[in-house]
Structures are given as structure tokens and as C-alpha cells.
Scaffold this motif. Structure first.
Motif, PDB file in Angstrom:
ATOM      1  N   THR A 152      48.417  15.096  59.833  1.00 19.71           N
ATOM      2  CA  THR A 152      47.969  15.910  60.956  1.00 19.71           C
ATOM      3  C   THR A 152      48.788  15.504  62.172  1.00 19.71           C
ATOM      4  N   THR A 193      47.907  21.953  66.917  1.00 23.18           N
ATOM      5  CA  THR A 193      47.531  21.013  65.871  1.00 23.18           C
ATOM      6  C   THR A 193      47.727  21.649  64.505  1.00 23.18           C
ATOM      7  N   THR A 248      48.267  19.314  53.785  1.00 25.41           N
ATOM      8  CA  THR A 248      47.603  18.569  52.719  1.00 25.41           C
ATOM      9  C   THR A 248      48.228  18.966  51.390  1.00 25.41           C
ATOM     10  N   THR A 299      47.770  20.657  60.155  1.00 17.27           N
ATOM     11  CA  THR A 299      47.461  19.704  59.096  1.00 17.27           C
ATOM     12  C   THR A 299      48.105  20.202  57.814  1.00 17.27           C
TER      13      THR A 299
END
Length: 158
Positions: free
Chosen positions: A119, A74, A78, A76
Motif C-alpha cells: 500500500t 492511495t 495484493t 493497494t
């Protein structure tokens, strides 16, 4: 069967011929390193950003530093952006150094996205550096990197 007629053998027919032949036609797994990489990470990044200068900052890449299984990691990404029509993120791309394909994902965004964050889960073939790059509406590019240590590699066929 005539010489001009080609009939594909059935699975049952192949198995009836015996285990020796079945072992001969069995597919073998291909290691990620054996896959031919058609372009380098730098070339993939240039294809994404062209000749534009890529600056550090405004973007954050979160992924675990130690990955037990590279099959589903996983991540993410931003980007610091108000996401207004005048100032927003157009695209986010993620690149890697050792997978068979260097461009993992490219996402297009706009002011209506509300937030410049993505994500997802990716596969990692081995311990490597991941690079995230964001293109903003003013034509600038921002980047960051993160390293991941992978104990069980992914990207294996079979």
C-alpha cells in the motif's frame, strides 16, 4: 568586482533591482503534459518483464475510481501467493499511462515478507489507466489494470 570573479547575486540584491526583473527571472510552473516522457508505458513494462508473457490474474489493484486530488492517491496491490520459499512474489511494479515517468514504483519481496501486498500513495497527472504487474518465483508475470478519473491533476511543477 574583476572580470574573472563571478559572484552569484543574492535574493535581496535581485529584489532591490525592482519587480520587473524579479518577474523576468521567476520560475514558471510546467504542466505534466509539457514534461518529456522518455519511454512509453509498454516500453517500461518490457524493461520490467523482458520478453516474458504477462498473464491476467492472481493480482488485485485497489484505487479509488474517482480521484478528487491527484497529488496523493492511495493504492493497494495484493497478489494471491502463499509466500513460501517455493512459491512467492519476487517483485511488484506499478505503471501509468500519463505521468512523466511510466514506472511509478517497483517493490522487491520474498518469502519472509509474509504477505504479497503493498500500500502506498502515488501522484496522478490526469485521468488514466494504472497497471500492476507481479513477478513470481517461478518466473511468471501476472497483471491487472484499473482506471482512475482525476478531477485535479498532480505532477505539476511549482
Amino acid at each position: 568586482m574583476s572580470p574573472q570573479t563571478h559572484q552569484r547575486p543574492s535574493r535581496r540584491g535581485l529584489l532591490a533591482l525592482g519587480p520587473g526583473l524579479a518577474a523576468t527571472v521567476a520560475l514558471r510552473p510546467v504542466a505534466a503534459g509539457a514534461a518529456i516522457r522518455t519511454e512509453s508505458t509498454a516500453e517500461a513494462i518490457r524493461r520490467f518483464a523482458g520478453t516474458a508473457e504477462i498473464q491476467p490474474g492472481r493480482i488485485r489493484l485497489d484505487l479509488p475510481p474517482l480521484v478528487e486530488n491527484g497529488n496523493a492517491v492511495t493504492i493497494t496491490v495484493t497478489v494471491d501467493s502463499p509466500m513460501t520459499p517455493e512459491d512467492h512474489v519476487r517483485r511488484i511494479a506499478v505503471f501509468n499511462d500519463k505521468n512523466p515517468q511510466p514506472n511509478v514504483i517497483t517493490v522487491s519481496l520474498g518469502p519472509a515478507s509474509g504477505r504479497a501486498a503493498v500500500t502506498t500513495r502515488i501522484r496522478l497527472a490526469d485521468t488514466q489507466r494504472i497497471t500492476a504487474i507481479a513477478e513470481t518465483s517461478d518466473g511468471r508475470y501476472w497483471s491487472t489494470t484499473a482506471d482512475a478519473i482525476v478531477t485535479l491533476a498532480a505532477c505539476l511543477e511549482g
